[in-house]
Design a protein around this motif. Structure first.
Motif, PDB file in Angstrom:
ATOM      1  N   GLY A  49      -4.296  -7.039  15.861  1.00  0.00           N
ATOM      2  CA  GLY A  49      -3.373  -6.665  16.924  1.00  0.00           C
ATOM      3  C   GLY A  49      -2.031  -6.201  16.391  1.00  0.00           C
ATOM      4  N   GLN A  50      -1.588  -6.791  15.280  1.00  0.00           N
ATOM      5  CA  GLN A  50      -0.280  -6.425  14.736  1.00  0.00           C
ATOM      6  C   GLN A  50      -0.271  -5.050  14.078  1.00  0.00           C
ATOM      7  OE1 GLN A  50       0.192 -10.241  12.553  1.00  0.00           O
ATOM      8  NE2 GLN A  50       2.225 -10.315  13.436  1.00  0.00           N
ATOM      9  N   VAL A  51      -1.382  -4.638  13.478  1.00  0.00           N
ATOM     10  CA  VAL A  51      -1.364  -3.366  12.750  1.00  0.00           C
ATOM     11  C   VAL A  51      -1.973  -2.206  13.525  1.00  0.00           C
ATOM     12  CG1 VAL A  51      -1.407  -4.553  10.524  1.00  0.00           C
ATOM     13  CG2 VAL A  51      -3.549  -3.789  11.542  1.00  0.00           C
ATOM     14  N   ALA A  52      -2.870  -2.488  14.480  1.00  0.00           N
ATOM     15  CA  ALA A  52      -3.642  -1.413  15.112  1.00  0.00           C
ATOM     16  C   ALA A  52      -2.776  -0.402  15.848  1.00  0.00           C
ATOM     17  CB  ALA A  52      -4.682  -2.003  16.061  1.00  0.00           C
ATOM     18  N   SER A  53      -1.680  -0.853  16.461  1.00  0.00           N
ATOM     19  CA  SER A  53      -0.857   0.077  17.246  1.00  0.00           C
ATOM     20  C   SER A  53      -0.209   1.146  16.374  1.00  0.00           C
ATOM     21  CB  SER A  53       0.226  -0.689  18.013  1.00  0.00           C
ATOM     22  OG  SER A  53       1.125  -1.318  17.117  1.00  0.00           O
ATOM     23  N   ALA A  54      -0.062   0.874  15.076  1.00  0.00           N
ATOM     24  CA  ALA A  54       0.577   1.845  14.185  1.00  0.00           C
ATOM     25  C   ALA A  54      -0.389   2.910  13.677  1.00  0.00           C
ATOM     26  CB  ALA A  54       1.217   1.128  13.001  1.00  0.00           C
ATOM     27  N   ALA A  55      -1.680   2.754  13.948  1.00  0.00           N
ATOM     28  CA  ALA A  55      -2.668   3.729  13.466  1.00  0.00           C
ATOM     29  C   ALA A  55      -2.559   5.031  14.243  1.00  0.00           C
ATOM     30  CB  ALA A  55      -4.079   3.157  13.591  1.00  0.00           C
ATOM     31  N   GLY A  56      -2.877   6.138  13.583  1.00  0.00           N
ATOM     32  CA  GLY A  56      -2.810   7.444  14.217  1.00  0.00           C
ATOM     33  C   GLY A  56      -3.946   7.665  15.208  1.00  0.00           C
ATOM     34  N   LYS A  57      -3.717   8.573  16.127  1.00  0.00           N
ATOM     35  CA  LYS A  57      -4.729   8.905  17.152  1.00  0.00           C
ATOM     36  C   LYS A  57      -5.297  10.308  16.972  1.00  0.00           C
ATOM     37  CE  LYS A  57      -3.558   5.079  19.428  1.00  0.00           C
ATOM     38  NZ  LYS A  57      -2.436   4.628  18.578  1.00  0.00           N
TER      39      LYS A  57
ATOM     40  N   GLY B 134     -10.074 -11.356  -3.929  1.00  0.00           N
ATOM     41  CA  GLY B 134     -10.291 -12.796  -3.861  1.00  0.00           C
ATOM     42  C   GLY B 134     -10.107 -13.296  -2.445  1.00  0.00           C
ATOM     43  N   ASP B 135      -9.240 -14.290  -2.289  1.00  0.00           N
ATOM     44  CA  ASP B 135      -9.021 -14.855  -0.955  1.00  0.00           C
ATOM     45  C   ASP B 135      -7.855 -14.214  -0.221  1.00  0.00           C
ATOM     46  OD1 ASP B 135      -6.871 -15.839  -2.342  1.00  0.00           O
ATOM     47  OD2 ASP B 135      -7.216 -17.953  -1.858  1.00  0.00           O
ATOM     48  N   ASN B 136      -7.323 -13.123  -0.766  1.00  0.00           N
ATOM     49  CA  ASN B 136      -6.188 -12.446  -0.139  1.00  0.00           C
ATOM     50  C   ASN B 136      -6.616 -11.126   0.488  1.00  0.00           C
ATOM     51  OD1 ASN B 136      -3.126 -12.489   0.136  1.00  0.00           O
ATOM     52  ND2 ASN B 136      -3.462 -10.456  -0.716  1.00  0.00           N
ATOM     53  N   VAL B 137      -6.137 -10.867   1.713  1.00  0.00           N
ATOM     54  CA  VAL B 137      -6.459  -9.628   2.430  1.00  0.00           C
ATOM     55  C   VAL B 137      -5.155  -8.982   2.896  1.00  0.00           C
ATOM     56  CG1 VAL B 137      -7.657  -8.600   4.405  1.00  0.00           C
ATOM     57  CG2 VAL B 137      -8.651 -10.575   3.233  1.00  0.00           C
ATOM     58  N   VAL B 138      -5.050  -7.671   2.722  1.00  0.00           N
ATOM     59  CA  VAL B 138      -3.916  -6.902   3.231  1.00  0.00           C
ATOM     60  C   VAL B 138      -4.452  -5.808   4.147  1.00  0.00           C
ATOM     61  CG1 VAL B 138      -1.971  -5.394   2.655  1.00  0.00           C
ATOM     62  CG2 VAL B 138      -2.508  -7.354   1.186  1.00  0.00           C
ATOM     63  N   LEU B 139      -3.894  -5.730   5.355  1.00  0.00           N
ATOM     64  CA  LEU B 139      -4.216  -4.659   6.291  1.00  0.00           C
ATOM     65  C   LEU B 139      -3.008  -3.737   6.426  1.00  0.00           C
ATOM     66  CD1 LEU B 139      -5.871  -6.665   9.229  1.00  0.00           C
ATOM     67  CD2 LEU B 139      -7.013  -5.586   7.279  1.00  0.00           C
ATOM     68  N   ALA B 140      -3.261  -2.430   6.524  1.00  0.00           N
ATOM     69  CA  ALA B 140      -2.166  -1.477   6.698  1.00  0.00           C
ATOM     70  C   ALA B 140      -2.618  -0.331   7.587  1.00  0.00           C
ATOM     71  CB  ALA B 140      -1.690  -0.933   5.347  1.00  0.00           C
ATOM     72  N   ALA B 141      -1.702   0.165   8.426  1.00  0.00           N
ATOM     73  CA  ALA B 141      -1.988   1.315   9.298  1.00  0.00           C
ATOM     74  C   ALA B 141      -0.709   2.117   9.475  1.00  0.00           C
ATOM     75  CB  ALA B 141      -2.510   0.841  10.659  1.00  0.00           C
ATOM     76  N   THR B 142      -0.858   3.437   9.583  1.00  0.00           N
ATOM     77  CA  THR B 142       0.306   4.293   9.787  1.00  0.00           C
ATOM     78  C   THR B 142      -0.081   5.566  10.523  1.00  0.00           C
ATOM     79  OG1 THR B 142       2.135   5.467   8.696  1.00  0.00           O
ATOM     80  CG2 THR B 142       0.016   5.471   7.564  1.00  0.00           C
ATOM     81  N   ASP B 143       0.862   6.084  11.291  1.00  0.00           N
ATOM     82  CA  ASP B 143       0.684   7.396  11.929  1.00  0.00           C
ATOM     83  C   ASP B 143       1.772   8.376  11.465  1.00  0.00           C
ATOM     84  OD1 ASP B 143       2.931   6.448  13.162  1.00  0.00           O
ATOM     85  OD2 ASP B 143       2.148   6.515  15.208  1.00  0.00           O
ATOM     86  N   ARG B 144       2.402   8.072  10.353  1.00  0.00           N
ATOM     87  CA  ARG B 144       3.487   8.836   9.720  1.00  0.00           C
ATOM     88  C   ARG B 144       4.859   8.505  10.305  1.00  0.00           C
ATOM     89  NH1 ARG B 144       2.337  15.010   9.959  1.00  0.00           N
ATOM     90  NH2 ARG B 144       1.985  14.435  12.139  1.00  0.00           N
ATOM     91  N   PHE B 145       4.916   7.943  11.514  1.00  0.00           N
ATOM     92  CA  PHE B 145       6.189   7.607  12.134  1.00  0.00           C
ATOM     93  C   PHE B 145       6.512   6.111  12.021  1.00  0.00           C
ATOM     94  CE2 PHE B 145       4.385  11.213  14.481  1.00  0.00           C
ATOM     95  CZ  PHE B 145       5.342  12.165  14.172  1.00  0.00           C
ATOM     96  N   ARG B 146       5.460   5.310  11.817  1.00  0.00           N
ATOM     97  CA  ARG B 146       5.649   3.874  11.568  1.00  0.00           C
ATOM     98  C   ARG B 146       4.506   3.385  10.699  1.00  0.00           C
ATOM     99  NH1 ARG B 146       3.866   2.421  17.073  1.00  0.00           N
ATOM    100  NH2 ARG B 146       2.205   3.846  17.606  1.00  0.00           N
ATOM    101  N   LEU B 147       4.737   2.257  10.065  1.00  0.00           N
ATOM    102  CA  LEU B 147       3.754   1.652   9.168  1.00  0.00           C
ATOM    103  C   LEU B 147       3.747   0.157   9.434  1.00  0.00           C
ATOM    104  CD1 LEU B 147       2.010   1.425   6.488  1.00  0.00           C
ATOM    105  CD2 LEU B 147       4.202   1.247   5.273  1.00  0.00           C
TER     106      LEU B 147
END
Length: 394
Positions: A142-150, A166-179
């Motif tokens: 929920g925290q990252v999905a809104s920043a993904a491009g359409k 390992g036990d660490n996960v990083v999620l990232a999303a961007t539409d060029r205007f926010r990340l």
């Protein structure tokens, strides 16, 4: 299994919930009419409903009284509408040749059975890669999905990048205007797992939204064994009696870490709830691009918008601010979405220049001190929302 002779009885609410979940993933304009279908398989374990459009597959199993086992394929969205409208009684479904009979109380429907032979085979679930707490999973997506491009013409921006080590996960999303970047831990099936994949944001967000977190059962993510993560080109999400697979995006996600500033010339702390309310009010008179100005000084934040025929608006809020006074402007919707993704009472803003991206992060337990160069180091955080400002005239 042929459709002839299939017969089963199932609770209306169970069938409606299952059909609704499968039907929502069906394409509204499928490339082939057969992909409008939902496959119902009645067997010794109850009733299995499935849908597939060559990109996303869904399976859900529910309890049912099976009188005659078999399979039947029906138009998913129509069946969903019909079952959803029925009274809260058991639903009896039977197949007679090419006709599907649906009976519930005094309601009777007859639907055409679709041709099972034309339906594609659903993809097999990849090997399990790890487990994650359902509350962490839904919150992080929920925290990252809104920043993904359409924009589908830039597929690399329509996905959520998942980095697993390992036990660490990083999620990232961007539409060029926010990340948006979120970090969390999980339970990997192998401690050696080290991989990066790009997952369609729309599918991942929908999966997270429809999870039943009341059961607290871990979510299983299936992307392949330790050294084979992503090699099948699929991600599987398994929770309780539901299973989803989605094809991964074959594209290179932008390198995002260099975009995150390590220090800031000024920082502010503002309570989120009144700030969101104030943005909603002043943006009623905002220009077409919904620009809202934020002017920070020692102990306050002044929001303003407008200047066109719609008029102007201004509102003052208390704020903790350190650094030189600052005037910056943001797209109001992007700013609201960023604030809504912060899970603490207060948000911390970090600024470098009015023309450079700012960060929004959850308020940490302790804020860093200003260094000898007059800069404020970025606090350690599990979530960062980087937002491009709107250029101010002049």
């Amino acid at each position: 299994m042929e459709p002839n002779g299939v017969s089963f009885r199932v609770a209306k609410d169970d069938l409606s919930a299952a059909l609704s979940w499968v039907a929502r993933s069906l394409a509204s304009k499928p490339t082939q009419p057969i992909l409008r279908g939902v496959m119902m398989t009645a067997d010794d374990d109850g009733l299995l409903l499935a849908g597939f459009d060559y990109e996303v597959s869904t399976r859900v199993r529910i309890s049912a009284e099976v009188l005659e086992p078999g399979q039947v394929l029906v138009a998913g969205k129509l069946a969903n509408d019909i079952i959803g409208s029925l009274p809260h009684k058991d639903v009896a479904i039977s197949v007679d040749g090419t006709k599907v009979h649906v009976t519930c109380g005094q309601s009777n429907f007859e639907l055409p059975a679709m041709t099972i032979e034309d339906y594609p085979e659903l993809p097999a679930l990849p090997e399990e890669t790890g487990h994650i707490d359902p509350h962490v999973f839904t919150a992080a997506i929920g925290q990252v999905a809104s920043a993904a491009g359409k924009d589908d013409s830039m597929p690399m921006l329509t996905g959520i990048k998942m980095e697993v080590k390992g036990d660490n996960v990083v999620l990232a999303a961007t539409d060029r205007f926010r990340l948006a970047v979120r970090e969390f831990t999980w339970e990997p099936s192998s401690p050696d797992v080290d991989a990066e994949i790009l997952i369609p944001a729309r599918t991942l967000a929908d999966s997270a939204r429809t999870l039943d977190t009341r059961l607290n059962d871990p979510i299983q993510l299936a992307m392949g064994a330790a050294q084979d993560v992503g090699k099948d080109g699929l991600l599987g999400i398994v929770s309780e009696n539901r299973q989803t697979t989605t094809r991964l995006i074959d594209a290179d996600f932008p390198k995002f870490r260099p975009l995150l500033p390590k220090s800031h010339s000024s920082m502010a702390i503002v309570e989120i709830a009144p700030l969101l309310d104030a943005i909603r009010r002043v943006s009623l008179v905002a220009e077409r691009n919904a620009q809202v100005k934020l002017e920070f000084s020692e102990d306050q934040l002044v929001l303003s918008a407008g200047g066109s025929e719609a008029g102007t608006a201004e509102e003052t809020l208390p704020a903790q601010f350190a650094g030189e006074p600052l005037l910056i402007a943001f797209n109001a919707n992007y700013l609201k979405e960023g604030l809504a993704s912060i899970d603490t009472k207060n948000v911390v803003f970090g600024f470098t220049q009015p023309s450079r991206p700012a960060i929004l992060i959850p308020e940490p337990e302790t804020m860093p001190e200003q260094d000898s160069d007059g800069q404020f180091p970025t606090p350690s955080t599990y979530f960062t929302y980087l937002l491009m400002p709107v250029r101010l005239p002049g």
